[in-house]
Every structure is written in structure tokens, then in C-alpha cells.
Write an enzyme that holds these catalytic residues in place. Structure first.
Site, PDB file in Angstrom:
ATOM      1  N   CYS A 130      53.292  67.730  46.649  1.00  0.00           N
ATOM      2  CA  CYS A 130      53.130  66.302  46.902  1.00  0.00           C
ATOM      3  C   CYS A 130      54.454  65.568  47.126  1.00  0.00           C
ATOM      4  O   CYS A 130      54.505  64.341  47.057  1.00  0.00           O
ATOM      5  CB  CYS A 130      52.350  65.670  45.748  1.00  0.00           C
ATOM      6  SG  CYS A 130      50.721  66.410  45.525  1.00  0.00           S
ATOM      7  N   LYS A 195      46.006  60.680  36.875  1.00  0.00           N
ATOM      8  CA  LYS A 195      45.514  61.796  37.682  1.00  0.00           C
ATOM      9  C   LYS A 195      45.900  63.092  36.979  1.00  0.00           C
ATOM     10  O   LYS A 195      47.078  63.370  36.767  1.00  0.00           O
ATOM     11  CB  LYS A 195      46.125  61.742  39.085  1.00  0.00           C
ATOM     12  CG  LYS A 195      45.697  62.913  39.963  1.00  0.00           C
ATOM     13  CD  LYS A 195      46.205  62.769  41.366  1.00  0.00           C
ATOM     14  CE  LYS A 195      45.805  63.962  42.208  1.00  0.00           C
ATOM     15  NZ  LYS A 195      46.349  63.886  43.564  1.00  0.00           N
ATOM     16  N   GLU A 233      50.618  55.776  31.591  1.00  0.00           N
ATOM     17  CA  GLU A 233      50.691  55.886  33.057  1.00  0.00           C
ATOM     18  C   GLU A 233      50.120  54.622  33.719  1.00  0.00           C
ATOM     19  O   GLU A 233      50.692  54.080  34.657  1.00  0.00           O
ATOM     20  CB  GLU A 233      49.898  57.104  33.540  1.00  0.00           C
ATOM     21  CG  GLU A 233      50.600  58.437  33.355  1.00  0.00           C
ATOM     22  CD  GLU A 233      51.694  58.653  34.395  1.00  0.00           C
ATOM     23  OE1 GLU A 233      51.896  57.799  35.271  1.00  0.00           O
ATOM     24  OE2 GLU A 233      52.365  59.701  34.308  1.00  0.00           O
ATOM     25  N   LYS A 248      41.170  60.031  37.529  1.00  0.00           N
ATOM     26  CA  LYS A 248      40.736  61.158  38.360  1.00  0.00           C
ATOM     27  C   LYS A 248      41.038  62.459  37.665  1.00  0.00           C
ATOM     28  O   LYS A 248      42.143  62.598  37.164  1.00  0.00           O
ATOM     29  CB  LYS A 248      41.505  61.084  39.679  1.00  0.00           C
ATOM     30  CG  LYS A 248      41.266  62.231  40.620  1.00  0.00           C
ATOM     31  CD  LYS A 248      42.094  62.061  41.849  1.00  0.00           C
ATOM     32  CE  LYS A 248      41.898  63.290  42.722  1.00  0.00           C
ATOM     33  NZ  LYS A 248      42.841  63.383  43.772  1.00  0.00           N
ATOM     34  N   SER A 274      36.065  66.587  44.346  1.00  0.00           N
ATOM     35  CA  SER A 274      35.404  67.629  45.128  1.00  0.00           C
ATOM     36  C   SER A 274      34.654  68.646  44.277  1.00  0.00           C
ATOM     37  O   SER A 274      33.514  68.998  44.585  1.00  0.00           O
ATOM     38  CB  SER A 274      36.429  68.337  46.018  1.00  0.00           C
ATOM     39  OG  SER A 274      37.482  68.878  45.242  1.00  0.00           O
TER      40      SER A 274
HETATM   41  C1  PBG Z   1      46.341  64.695  47.021  1.00  0.00           C
HETATM   42  C2  PBG Z   1      44.962  64.514  46.528  1.00  0.00           C
HETATM   43  C3  PBG Z   1      44.142  65.467  45.900  1.00  0.00           C
HETATM   44  C4  PBG Z   1      42.912  64.843  45.733  1.00  0.00           C
HETATM   45  C5  PBG Z   1      43.025  63.554  46.219  1.00  0.00           C
HETATM   46  N1  PBG Z   1      44.315  63.362  46.686  1.00  0.00           N
HETATM   47  C6  PBG Z   1      44.342  66.876  45.578  1.00  0.00           C
HETATM   48  C7  PBG Z   1      45.381  67.337  44.654  1.00  0.00           C
HETATM   49  O1  PBG Z   1      46.056  66.557  43.987  1.00  0.00           O
HETATM   50  O2  PBG Z   1      45.554  68.546  44.634  1.00  0.00           O
HETATM   51  C8  PBG Z   1      41.697  65.517  45.127  1.00  0.00           C
HETATM   52  C9  PBG Z   1      40.399  64.989  45.566  1.00  0.00           C
HETATM   53  C10 PBG Z   1      39.243  65.867  45.298  1.00  0.00           C
HETATM   54  O3  PBG Z   1      39.323  66.956  44.701  1.00  0.00           O
HETATM   55  O4  PBG Z   1      38.161  65.474  45.731  1.00  0.00           O
HETATM   56  N2  PBG Z   1      47.355  64.495  46.118  1.00  0.00           N
HETATM   57 ZN    ZN Z   2      49.335  65.300  46.977  1.00  0.00          ZN
END
Ligand code: PBG
Ligand code: ZN
Length: 325
Positions: A130, A195, A233, A248, A274
Site C-alpha cells: 500500500c 482497518k 486510530e 473494517k 469481500s
Molecule cells: C486496499 C483495500 C483492501 C480492501 C479495501 N481497500 C484490501 C487490503 O487492504 O488488502 C479490502 C476490501 C474487501 O476485502 O472487500 N488497501
Molecule cells: Zn492498499
């Protein structure tokens, strides 16, 4: 108030009463639909682990977004699959990058649909992390500059809101500053505040083609064991100027949604990720659960935990169910 003076079942006995005393409600206005925009034309490629979810080329994405908007879903969040990836994720902040072009196309055809962009580098870097790599790890401060450039280019292309998901320290302030300096002081920022480094992102990485080529994301995403840290955070992001704070994944972190709801007065979003979607689809395909019921119960759980907004791949199905009544 104990039995037999009180009977809980009295008020549950009729559908009309159940409707009258329902504590939580869900509306299509609460939904944000994630979409994957791929470079090329004529693309409509289903993600094998996410039945019903596709990578679209721009013209197909616009068509699909229009249908989703007609169902009453007010917003989409965009992820890009660029033509080429490199070490510094150039397409992420290119004027004619995949997301920038997608925003322009959406704004032209579906102007009332709110376009939110995911601001991160992992879909655009060849290593899949990222941010910028230095000495085998993501370099925080060097990455901030690129994220700011990326967010600005989204705003310049017409994005209605930006949503940084990278988990670098200081990115909300960096993005807020560059937007303000360039006349985008009215573009809101939704931060992925808490996150977690989660196994539930597996199918997304297939969809976004963003699997890290080495290591994992534990040096920047949160440890699933931590609860107090989520408040820390979120507090940092609020103080840096976030307008909406997100938790998330969703279902495994409902306690965090509730903590953040209790602590802050900003709108709270939750990302039903997901892996959560794929599990429901897989169980439903096997006939093991009543899909519609499970989806709606899941959505209610987010609202009950205190979320105002839900990012979910189920958004069109949920909107359809709500419409039908
Ligand atoms: C990117 C990002 C991710 C998701 C949203 N933005 C993946 C990750 O951090 O690996 C995940 C969304 C999902 O699993 O539906 N940073
Ligand atoms: Zn990312």
C-alpha cells in the site's frame, strides 16, 4: 417486571406491533457499493470467489452503476485495475489513470451518483503493497506524498469524496492539506480509521489483483486482537480532519463499530468486506442458508452496532429487497 405480570410475547404477537416497536431500520441511503474498474474495453469478468461481482471496463461499469443508482443506492466506491503497475504506483495519480477516467465517465452519465474513491497504492504497485518500499517495508512518510497526489487527482477528475485505505500515519492530514490548498476544501474525506490486517480480504485481492508479492500488511494494518488501539486510530483521523470514520472488516469487528459510535459524534461507516460476502454466497449456493434473510440480518447487525453507512457488495440486492418491501 416479571412473568406473569409482564409477557414479552404480547408485543411480538402481531406483525403490525413488531413493525411499530422495531428499534433499528435500514435504508438504501445507508449503502455504498464497491466497484472494480479495469483498463480495456468490453470487460465484464466475474470474480470467481465473489459470484455477482465483476471487473468492468469503464463503459460497462457506467452502465452497471446507473442500474444500481436507479435502485436507490446513493454512492459507489471505486477500485482500479490499471494497465500497468510499477514500483511507485504511477497510475494511481496519473491524470488519465484508470480511476480518473472512470470518475469522469461516471460523472458524465450518472451525475447524481456520489463517486467515492479508494485512495491507496496497492492496486497500482507491482509489489502489491500500500505504499513505497524502503528496506523491505512500506515507508510511511514517502508514501504520504503519493497518497496526497492520488487524492488530489481524484478530486480534480470529479470525485465527490475520497477514502484513504492505506493505514499510513498522518495520511488524513496530508490529504486534507493538499485538497484544501487546491480549492477542494468541500470534498469530504472518509477514513478507513480502524482497518485490521484480515484474512477476510482474500477474495478482494483476486478482484483488485492487489495481493502483496512478499510479506503481508501487518506492519501497517491493525492487529485483530486490539480494541483500544481502534479508538486511538480513529481519534488521530478525527483530529486530522476526517469527516466519516470507518471500521473494517464488519462482522468480526462489531464491537469496534459500537466503541467508535459511542466515542465520536461523526458518521460511522463499516465495510462488509469481500470474505464476508463470499462466505454468504458459498453457503447460499450450497443451500445451507436462506441467503436473503442472512443478508438482511447482517445489514441490521451493522446498524444495531451503530454504523450509519455500510459499504457492501450486497448493496444492489439489499436495495432491491427494500424496494420490494
Ligand atoms: C486496499 C483495500 C483492501 C480492501 C479495501 N481497500 C484490501 C487490503 O487492504 O488488502 C479490502 C476490501 C474487501 O476485502 O472487500 N488497501
Ligand atoms: Zn492498499
Amino acid at each position: 417486571m416479571y412473568f406473569p405480570t409482564f409477557r414479552s410475547r404480547r408485543i411480538r404477537g402481531k406483525e403490525v406491533f413488531r413493525r411499530m416497536v422495531r428499534e433499528t431500520s435500514l435504508s438504501a441511503n445507508d449503502l455504498i457499493y464497491p466497484m472494480f474498474s479495469a483498463f480495456g474495453t468490453g470487460i465484464r469478468k466475474e470474480i470467481s470467489s465473489m459470484p455477482g461481482i465483476h471487473q468492468f471496463s469503464i463503459e460497462n461499469l457506467v452502465e452497471e452503476a446507473q442500474k444500481v443508482h436507479e435502485l436507490g443506492v446513493p454512492a459507489v466506491i471505486l477500485f482500479g485495475i490499471p494497465e500497468t503497475k510499477d514500483a511507485v504506483g504511477s497510475d494511481a495519480y496519473a491524470e488519465c489513470g484508470i480511476i480518473q477516467e472512470t470518475i469522469r465517465a461516471l460523472k458524465k452519465t450518472v451525475p447524481d451518483l456520489a463517486v467515492i474513491t479508494d485512495v491507496c497504492m496497492c492496486e497500482y504497485t507491482d509489489h502489491g503493497h500500500c505504499g513505497i518500499i524502503k528496506d523491505g517495508d512500506v515507508d510511511n512518510d514517502a508514501t504520504l506524498e503519493l497518497l496526497a497526489k492520488e487524492a488530489l487527482s481524484h478530486a480534480q477528475a470529479g470525485a465527490d469524496m475520497v477514502a484513504p485505505s492505506d493505514m499510513m500515519d498522518g495520511r488524513v492530514a496530508a490529504i486534507r492539506n493538499i485538497l484544501d490548498e487546491n480549492g477542494f476544501e468541500n470534498i469530504p474525506l472518509m477514513s478507513y480509521a480502524a482497518k485490521y490486517a484480515s484474512g477476510y480480504y482474500g477474495p478482494f485481492r483476486e478482484a483488485a489483483e492487489s495481493t502483496p508479492q512478499f510479506g503481508d500488511r501487518r506492519s501497517y494494518q491493525m492487529d485483530p486482537a486490539n480494541r483500544r488501539e481502534a479508538l486511538r486510530e480513529a481519534r488521530m483521523d478525527v483530529e486530522e480532519g476526517a469527516d466519516i470514520i470507518m471500521v473494517k472488516p464488519g462482522l468480526p469487528y462489531l464491537d469496534i463499530v459500537r466503541d467508535i459510535r459511542n466515542e465520536f459524534d461523526l458518521p460511522v461507516a463499516v465495510y462488509n468486506v469481500s470474505g464476508e460476502y463470499s462466505m454468504v454466497k458459498a453457503a447460499a449456493a450450497n443451500g445451507w442458508i436462506d441467503e436473503e434473510r442472512v443478508i438482511m440480518e447482517t445489514m441490521l447487525s451493522f446498524k444495531r452496532a451503530g454504523a450509519d453507512l455500510i459499504l457492501t457488495y450486497h448493496a444492489p440486492e439489499v436495495a432491491r429487497i427494500l424496494k420490494r418491501g
